[in-house]
Design an enzyme around this catalytic site. Structure first.
Site, mmCIF file in Angstrom:
data_model
loop_
_atom_site.group_PDB
_atom_site.id
_atom_site.type_symbol
_atom_site.label_atom_id
_atom_site.label_comp_id
_atom_site.label_asym_id
_atom_site.label_seq_id
_atom_site.Cartn_x
_atom_site.Cartn_y
_atom_site.Cartn_z
ATOM 1 N N CYS A 112 0.837 -1.198 0.000
ATOM 2 C CA CYS A 112 0.000 0.000 0.000
ATOM 3 C C CYS A 112 0.875 1.253 0.000
ATOM 4 C CB CYS A 112 -0.935 -0.007 1.199
ATOM 5 S SG CYS A 112 -2.074 1.397 1.252
ATOM 6 N N CYS A 208 -6.221 -3.516 7.167
ATOM 7 C CA CYS A 208 -7.475 -2.774 7.074
ATOM 8 C C CYS A 208 -8.577 -3.536 6.357
ATOM 9 C CB CYS A 208 -7.238 -1.422 6.405
ATOM 10 S SG CYS A 208 -6.730 -1.500 4.674
#
Length: 380
Positions: A112, A208
């Protein structure tokens, strides 16, 4: 020269702050605003829990967006929400799923940072005319004789340098990390002093897009039928039992293998020492079978001038929570590299990162593709 190392007055310096909705990035934005910088907060809509687990109304990312927006509104600086769900799915979630199916242990947070936050978001910050982009990561940017360097955070318990090894020199020149010289208690003190609504918000410990830590459910959702059963095989060739999908296992695992005891003469524990997706096998063996002294990497990124042909003395971390180990680093062609450890490490998993340090300085690293113990024949 202002506090961000830019030759402008703070009020004429535009700073884009990546705001996740947590206390760290909120304090980063609030402090820079307090100093008089022109702060622009950006929060990314990256995922939807409902999509990840096929359950309507399960998206909780909206709370983080709300928290970031509330901080910016209360203080009075600009804030934008950008929908990066498609990019995040393609560059992070799909990679995460495919990595597990290949028998690897991925680190989506690095992907990410590498492919979304420090690439796409950083480009957006430049498009907005920002002089720099700041984040709430616990890592230090230090000016050295050759320019900006990455260094570990002051607080070893919060240090995030392992997850930022893929930061390029060009990105580092544009990035700022105001919290790297602090411990977390100082950050929370400032959050309370500034009256931020997120001052008591707990730190997020999970990936997440993986609800409740259930990796298998996410993989199964994106790759139906991935949970195929197969054999659990001892390194000596004995089939000891059956598994319900190699994605439920990781190298170094001891508990929850599902074969019970009594498979060794002295009833010593067995560990997962390898995964063979081509044969759908989980390989188990004694702790000694986990020993590896040579680590192979791909897609390496280096924040130093060069690595000498005779090798470079470094310390390496093979997992984020493990202490650094002395090693010799060798660069190879096409972004590959090799680290030879001074003493064997245990539980080295493909898909993790090998991050190299010189003292507190982060030199870079690469993605682990494999490992071996050169002192004995390979067992897995």
């Amino acid at each position: 020269m202002n506090s961000l190392g830019i030759d402008k007055e703070p009020k004429k310096t535009r700073v884009v702050v990546a705001m996740s909705g947590g206390v760290d990035s909120s304090v980063t934005a609030a402090l820079l605003y307090e100093e008089g910088y022109e702060v622009v907060g950006i929060t990314l809509q990256l995922y939807d829990h409902g999509e990840a687990i096929q359950k309507k109304g399960a998206c909780c990312a909206g709370q983080d967006i709300h928290d970031a927006k509330r901080v910016s509104e209360n203080l009075g600086f600009q804030h934008y929400v950008l929908n990066y769900q498609s990019r995040f799915k393609d560059k992070v979630i799909e990679d995460f799923v495919d990595s597990y199916l290949k028998g690897e242990t991925p680190i989506p947070c690095v992907k990410c940072n590498q492919n979304v936050k420090f690439k796409d978001l950083l480009e957006t910050a430049r498009d907005l005319g920002a002089d720099c982009m700041a984040t709430g990561h616990y890592i230090q940017r230090v000016m050295g004789s050759r320019g900006a360097e990455l260094h570990r955070a002051i607080d070893p318990g919060k240090d995030q340098s392992y997850f930022l090894f893929a930061t390029t020199q060009e990105q580092l020149d544009f990035l700022r990390f105001p919290l790297g010289g602090w411990t977390k208690d100082i950050t929370r003190w400032h959050a309370e002093r500034l009256g931020l609504a997120v001052a008591e918000k707990p730190d997020s410990m999970d990936i997440c897009f993986v609800p409740n830590g259930s990796y298998a459910k996410v993989v199964e959702k994106f790759r139906p039928g991935a949970l195929n059963g197969g054999d659990i095989v001892h390194v000596d060739g004995r089939v000891l039992g059956q598994h319900e999908g190699i994605i439920n296992y990781t190298v170094g695992q001891r508990r929850g293998i599902g074969i019970g005891g009594g498979h060794t003469e002295n009833n010593s524990p067995l560990f997962v020492v390898g995964l063979k997706p081509d044969k759908n096998q989980v390989i188990v063996g004694p702790y000694a079978a986990l020993a590896r002294d040579t680590i192979y990497m791909k897609d390496s990124n280096w924040l130093l001038a060069d690595i000498p042909a005779e090798g470079l003395d470094v310390e390496v971390k093979l997992r984020s929570a493990q202490p650094p180990l002395p090693a010799k680093l060798y660069a190879e062609a096409e972004g590959r590299a090799r680290a030879v450890l001074a003493a064997p490490a245990f539980g080295v998993a493909a898909g993790q990162a090998c991050v190299c340090y010189a003292g507190n300085r982060v030199l870079g690293g690469g993605w682990i593709t494999g490992s071996e113990n050169t002192s004995i024949p390979q067992v897995a």
